[in-house]
Every structure is written in C-alpha cells, then in structure tokens.
Design a protein around this motif. Structure first.
Motif, short mmCIF file in Angstrom:
data_model
loop_
_atom_site.label_atom_id
_atom_site.label_comp_id
_atom_site.label_asym_id
_atom_site.label_seq_id
_atom_site.Cartn_x
_atom_site.Cartn_y
_atom_site.Cartn_z
N ASP A 149 0.83 -1.21 0.00
CA ASP A 149 0.00 0.00 0.00
C ASP A 149 0.86 1.25 0.00
O ASP A 149 0.58 2.22 -0.73
CB ASP A 149 -0.93 0.01 1.22
N TYR A 150 1.92 1.27 0.81
CA TYR A 150 2.80 2.43 0.85
C TYR A 150 3.49 2.63 -0.50
O TYR A 150 3.67 3.77 -0.96
CB TYR A 150 3.85 2.27 1.95
N ARG A 151 3.82 1.54 -1.17
CA ARG A 151 4.54 1.65 -2.43
C ARG A 151 3.69 2.28 -3.53
O ARG A 151 4.22 2.71 -4.55
CB ARG A 151 5.00 0.25 -2.88
N GLN A 152 2.38 2.36 -3.32
CA GLN A 152 1.52 3.00 -4.32
C GLN A 152 1.86 4.47 -4.50
O GLN A 152 1.52 5.07 -5.53
CB GLN A 152 0.05 2.85 -3.93
N TYR A 153 2.54 5.08 -3.52
CA TYR A 153 2.95 6.47 -3.69
C TYR A 153 4.01 6.61 -4.79
O TYR A 153 4.16 7.68 -5.38
CB TYR A 153 3.56 7.01 -2.38
#
Length: 448
Positions: free
Chosen positions: A320-324
C-alpha cells in the motif's frame, strides 16, 4: 549567532498543533530568515505547555527537522538551528574523494564483477511477450517469479512482493512502519546505505555489539528497555564482515525477542551467491518479520529486483505504501529473473561466480598474512581490515590509486579504525601490489 528564541514569540507563529505542521511551520520560519542559523529554540516542555500539546508532539516535530539537518543538538543544551532545509542525501554512502584519472584499483563498492554475471539480454530474447505488457495492473510479483523464488527461499516463504532493488525494499519497509523519533536497532557495523536510509526516516539508531556469530543476546536484551520499533540485521553473509549468523545465535536472539512486537527486518544482500543454510529470525518470528533478498549481486544490478517476504498483513501494508511511487516492478524484468532462477546453466554460473569471489578474496587474505597481518578467513567479496589510523590508511591508499571504504561509515564503535576492501574484481596479477599498499596503510604513520 546564539540568540535564544522566545517561547511566546515562537508559539504565536506555530498555529497548528500536529507534529507534521509544527515541523513545516518552523521550517518555513527558518527558510525565510525569520529565525537565523545558530538560534536556540525554547525547551520542548516550555513550548509544549504554551502550545497546549504534549512534549512528545513537539519532540517528534523537531526530529523531523533534525533528520533534514535543519536542527542540531538536543538534551540539556536544547535544539539549535543549523540552517535552511537541505535536500536529503546518503552522506555515508557518497564517494570518498575524487580520484579522477589516478584511480587504478576500485575496491570501494561491494559489487559483482560484470564478467561473471548472466546476460539478461540473451534471456530476454527467449521470453514470450507478457500477456499483460503495458497494463497498469499493479502486479506485486508475477506467478513465474513467485514459484521460482519460493523454490530457492531459505525457509518456507509466506507472502512475496518485488521491489526495485534491495535498498528500495529496505526504504519502503522502513517508511511504512517507522515514524520520526522511533528507535531502530542495528548491528555494529552495518552498511553505510542502510544507516543513511534509517536516518532519512527521522528514527534514532541504536548500534548493537556483535561478534562472528551475530548480534550479542545481551546487547539486544539491554536495548529492549528503550522500546525499539524495529531491528535491522543481516542474517546471511554480512557486508562488511564476511560472516553469517549461526543457528545457535539465531535461537538465542529469538528467545530474547519472544513476546515482543518489534518488527524484524532481515537484509540478504548476497542472495543466491551464498551456498548452504541461512539461519534466519524470519523462520522463528512468522508474524513480525520481513526478509529482503536482493538479486543485484547474483544476477545483475540492471534487473533492479529484490523480493520481500513476510506475513500477508505486513506485505499488504508495504505494498500500500509503495503505491505512492513506482507501485510495481517491471513485469518484463520479473519474467527475466524467473527464467534465470530456473535455468540450470545460470545456476551453475552463479555458483562459479561465488567460488571466484571467494578465491579472489582468499588470495588477498593470504597475501596479507604473508606480509605479517593477522587476517581472519571469511567468505564472500569483502575483507574488514583493522588499521592503526583510518585517515592515514585512506590517504596512503589513495596515493597508490586504490579506493576502499572507510570503516567509520559503517557504524559506531566497532567500525572505528577499519577499512572495507572489496576483492570482487581484483585479478591475480594485481593481488601482490594491492597487498603491499594495504600493509603500509594498515601500519599507520611512523611505521615502515
């Protein structure tokens, strides 16, 4: 300039009570010159009382700016303004000096020999066109790579996802779970880039003493009183020590960690180049660990691939964080690595490369012993060499056109007065000359 900033004056200019906004507002005051470099900030408790927030909120805000080198100091002396916000950069990892045309032996980076890596272009030419090519679907890991990675994983793998290299994997994991001011435990020594990445999060680093078997259980036990958020270690071949955690030490550390909720992040930078069992805490702490395996040294840095493994809930949060950012790694390169991992010819090539690195390092070890130095036998690419005077050693080697890494970039006490030499690209005909220069550098000033 050592002016003390008034508590009421500063509080009037910090309208928002959150740590994030306090840091942003103070950063703007410094950036626009309203608070000059050298100015001393009010005590945290005094400012917190006027703002109506907790001291922890103010402290967290100041830690954000400290991580950007805007503030310095702390403790009884208080925080002091260093200057306007700067662009973060990996200070430890940056090159040590500009050799120009004088560089003859680059033994600085723990990097593979390009001549020993498989050819990704040849592998790509054999692959069929991916069915989802140029699709914006965010694929954590393609099925073929998932199967290939599980087949060679050091223990039964849980959930897997890819990242664009081992250090990106470490960075996104830390940024997912670490907040400014958190305490992160690391080995002493640890890699320079690892320490730079932890600093970027605004966390506080605590260095744990270790020996040839791994972190000392007594050091870990003592550090738990600080309520650390994460532990980062290298269970496989250690860069720069060239040793691996033993089964006995793994079990002892697991006993110390039993009942804690601290996140364990294990960094395996050598991947398939390491033959034999890897004694990992991730196999004993199934709900609180992430294992990162890089394929840059074994299969090629231009693949830009590492694999993260951990509990599904943990990997979900990292994803989820990597979606940035990039959100997923190239499916073309994932398919290429999957084909490499399942190729018996390439597996044999990786084994030959590992044997070559061992031979080159062992040849340099032997040459140093022949010149009177006490050098332990280790594994892999690197030699961690104690020196009488680190700066003298670096200058002496530079005069001979030899670049190495200074040990002080790797940590705290244990790294002082050491240098790390990577023998991965050192040819047999060069070993004697390099050993002569190293012998002179190790001795220190005033020695022949």
């Amino acid at each position: 300039m050592n002016e003390a900033i008034g508590t009421d004056w500063l509080a009037e200019r910090l309208p928002s009570p959150t740590a994030k906004d306090l840091a942003a507002d103070l950063g703007q005051l410094i950036k626009h010159g309203e608070i000059p470099p050298g100015a001393r900030l009010p005590p945290v408790r005094d400012l917190a009382a006027v703002l109506g927030v907790s001291p922890a909120t103010v402290s967290s805000a100041w830690q954000r700016l400290r991580a950007r080198d805007v503030l310095v100091g702390g403790g009884r002396s208080g925080m002091q303004v260093a200057g306007a916000p700067t662009t973060p950069r990996p200070v430890r990892y940056q090159s040590e000096g500009d050799f120009g045309s004088g560089l003859r032996f680059d033994l600085k980076l723990s990097a593979p020999d390009p001549a020993l890596l498989p050819d990704p272009m040849a592998v790509l030419a054999t692959l069929p066109r991916p069915a989802d090519l140029n699709d914006y679907t965010r694929t954590r890991i393609v099925e073929t790579l998932d199967r290939a990675a599980r087949a060679e994983w050091p223990y039964p793998a849980r959930s897997l996802m890819t990242a664009n290299g081992g250090y990106e994997a470490l960075m996104i994991t830390l940024n997912t779970f670490i907040q400014p001011g958190d305490i992160v435990l690391v080995e002493d020594p640890s890699t320079a880039r690892m320490l730079d990445i932890i600093d970027l999060t605004g966390a506080r680093t605590v260095h744990l003493e270790r020996d040839a078997e791994g972190i000392l259980p007594s050091a870990l036990r003592s550090a738990l009183s600080a309520r650390p958020t994460a532990l980062v270690l290298q269970p496989s071949l250690h860069n720069a020590l060239g040793v691996a955690m033993t089964a006995g030490r793994r079990d002892a550390l697991a006993a110390v960690l039993a009942g804690t909720e601290m996140l364990i992040i294990e960094d395996d930078g050598f991947g398939p180049l390491v033959d034999g069992p890897i004694h990992t805490l991730s196999a004993t702490a199934p709900e609180q660990s992430v294992y990162i395996r890089s394929y840059s040294k074994s299969h090629g840095p231009d693949l830009r691939l590492a694999i993260l493994e951990g509990p599904a809930a943990v990997i979900d949060r990292i994803s989820d964080y990597r979606q940035y950012g990039s959100a997923w790694s190239s499916r073309i390169l994932q398919e290429c690595l999957a084909a490499m991992l399942t190729s018996s010819e390439i597996r044999r090539g990786v084994q030959r490369a590992a044997a070559t690195y061992d031979r080159r390092r062992a040849a340099l070890e032997s040459a140093l012993r022949a010149r009177g130095l006490d050098v332990p036998t280790v594994r892999g690419m690197n030699i961690w060499l104690p020196v009488v005077n680190e700066r003298f050693a670096m200058v002496t080697l530079a005069a001979h056109g030899i670049a190495v890494m200074s040990g002080s970039r790797f940590g705290a006490t244990a790294a002082t007065d050491h240098i790390r030499i990577s023998a991965s690209t050192l040819r047999d005909a060069q070993t004697a000359e390099v050993a002569d220069a190293l012998t002179r550098a190790v001795a220190g000033p005033g020695k022949r």
